[in-house]
Design a protein around this motif. Structure first.
Motif, PDB file in Angstrom:
ATOM      1  N   LYS A  46      10.805  21.117   3.373  1.00  0.00           N
ATOM      2  CA  LYS A  46      10.925  20.369   4.621  1.00  0.00           C
ATOM      3  C   LYS A  46      10.202  21.039   5.787  1.00  0.00           C
ATOM      4  N   VAL A  47       9.733  22.274   5.606  1.00  0.00           N
ATOM      5  CA  VAL A  47       9.076  22.998   6.691  1.00  0.00           C
ATOM      6  C   VAL A  47       7.613  23.241   6.347  1.00  0.00           C
ATOM      7  N   TYR A  48       6.824  23.549   7.358  1.00  0.00           N
ATOM      8  CA  TYR A  48       5.392  23.789   7.154  1.00  0.00           C
ATOM      9  C   TYR A  48       5.133  25.146   6.520  1.00  0.00           C
ATOM     10  N   GLY A  53      10.743  18.650  14.931  1.00  0.00           N
ATOM     11  CA  GLY A  53      11.511  19.473  14.012  1.00  0.00           C
ATOM     12  C   GLY A  53      11.696  18.764  12.683  1.00  0.00           C
ATOM     13  N   SER A  54      11.241  19.370  11.613  1.00  0.00           N
ATOM     14  CA  SER A  54      11.313  18.722  10.304  1.00  0.00           C
ATOM     15  C   SER A  54      12.551  19.127   9.506  1.00  0.00           C
ATOM     16  N   CYS A  55      13.386  19.994  10.106  1.00  0.00           N
ATOM     17  CA  CYS A  55      14.618  20.440   9.451  1.00  0.00           C
ATOM     18  C   CYS A  55      15.568  20.951  10.528  1.00  0.00           C
ATOM     19  N   THR A  87      11.275  27.926  14.295  1.00  0.00           N
ATOM     20  CA  THR A  87      12.636  28.469  14.341  1.00  0.00           C
ATOM     21  C   THR A  87      12.581  29.879  13.790  1.00  0.00           C
ATOM     22  N   ARG A 143       6.020  23.942  16.579  1.00  0.00           N
ATOM     23  CA  ARG A 143       7.443  24.194  16.787  1.00  0.00           C
ATOM     24  C   ARG A 143       7.925  25.142  15.684  1.00  0.00           C
ATOM     25  N   ASP A 155      17.794  23.246  12.682  1.00  0.00           N
ATOM     26  CA  ASP A 155      17.777  24.706  12.847  1.00  0.00           C
ATOM     27  C   ASP A 155      18.963  25.363  12.146  1.00  0.00           C
ATOM     28  N   GLU A 199       7.836  27.605  10.651  1.00  0.00           N
ATOM     29  CA  GLU A 199       7.130  26.559  11.387  1.00  0.00           C
ATOM     30  C   GLU A 199       7.507  25.186  10.827  1.00  0.00           C
ATOM     31  N   HIS A 200       7.725  24.253  11.746  1.00  0.00           N
ATOM     32  CA  HIS A 200       8.084  22.889  11.366  1.00  0.00           C
ATOM     33  C   HIS A 200       6.838  22.037  11.162  1.00  0.00           C
ATOM     34  N   LYS A 201       7.011  20.919  10.521  1.00  0.00           N
ATOM     35  CA  LYS A 201       5.889  20.026  10.252  1.00  0.00           C
ATOM     36  C   LYS A 201       5.532  19.145  11.442  1.00  0.00           C
TER      37      LYS A 201
END
Length: 293
Positions: free
Chosen positions: A284-286, A242-244, A9, A7, A246, A236-238
């Motif tokens: 918080k994001v990958y 969604g790890s954060c 953003t 995933r 948008d 990229e999210h973790k």
């Protein structure tokens, strides 16, 4: 089929200089503008640039792509083509079968052939099939809006060749319609949840990331000579949920207008750039990447 699409953003920061980034057919191709004066770029307009780049399979750009793309362009054709034969497409989808299911669709020549249908989705409907085929795409682009209002310049073009019989020259009244300067932000989203519905693969997303930075540079026109993608953020999210949020990513990466933000800007210097996420969000994001660098 296992898919490694994460995933993601995205945010495009687009600078427009004496160009028309997206003409409005309802206003004689004036640059799109909202009632509050802010400029607008439609998602359809931007995706058209990506499709046009990929559709010219003999171009230097396509030849310069990694071999896994350039040597297999039969898998990266464009569905949204003005000359596309609808009946042929329906046959490729297999919708003329008496029985049709999701597995048939994912194995069909249609899915194997059309990159934009796998990535952006498609809206084909077939009467008599078990169900309609409205496939939401893995990738969705939002509306691009300018941070401040924009000034639109409207002038007539002169023509050496006459447009009327008996005249040795001509005029094209108000044919030159451009945004003097503007900085637009266009969000986009990669949702792997729909990959199993359209057949979108990790390679399809990799190709998208190669196309985005060249969307304007390699499709320039007389009325759109100078549109610059300053940043093409890809975050990229973790996890798939969604790890954060948008909106927090957008707020952190949107340039800040110096001075009166309700006045049209005149140059990039009128903005305070954002070159990364703050640590509180980065953790918080990958990953975060600027595709234009």
């Amino acid at each position: 089929m296992e898919n490694e699409i994460r995933r993601a953003t995205g945010l495009l920061v687009i600078e427009v200089v004496n160009s028309n980034p997206n003409g409005d057919p309802d206003r004689e191709s004036d640059p799109r503008q909202r009632p509050d004066g802010r400029g607008e770029i439609s998602p359809v307009s931007f995706k058209r640039k990506l499709r046009d780049l990929l559709e010219d399979s003999t171009s230097d750009f396509v030849k310069a792509l990694p071999e896994k793309f350039s040597d297999h362009m039969e898998q990266y054709q464009i569905l949204e083509n003005r000359t596309r034969d609808l009946k042929a497409v329906q046959s490729e989808m297999g919708t003329n079968k008496s029985k049709f299911n999701e597995d048939d669709f994912l194995k069909s020549p249609f899915v194997q052939k059309y990159w934009d249908a796998r990535v952006f989705g498609n809206t084909f409907l077939e009467k008599g099939a078990d169900k309609g085929f409205i496939k939401t795409g893995v990738v969705q682009f939002g509306v691009g809006l300018s941070i401040s209002p924009v000034d639109i310049i409207r002038e007539s073009n002169t023509r050496k060749a006459p447009v009327q019989e008996g005249k040795d020259s001509g005029m094209a009244p108000l044919a030159f319609r451009v945004v003097a300067h503007g900085v637009y932000c266009m969000p986009f989203f990669v949702n792997p949840n729909y990959a199993s519905k359209t057949g979108c693969t990790e390679d399809d997303i990799e190709l998208l990331k190669l196309l985005i930075p060249q969307a304007y540079d390699l499709t320039r026109s007389a009325i759109r000579p100078d549109v610059r993608i300053r940043h093409a953020w890809y975050i990229e999210h973790k996890n798939i949920l969604g790890s954060c949020p948008d909106y927090k990513l957008f707020e952190a990466l949107t340039p800040v207008r110096k001075g009166n933000k309700e006045e049209p800007s005149t140059s990039w210097d009128d903005y305070e750039d954002r070159d990364s996420l703050p640590e509180s969000l980065k953790n918080k994001v990958y990953s975060i990447t600027d595709l234009v660098k």
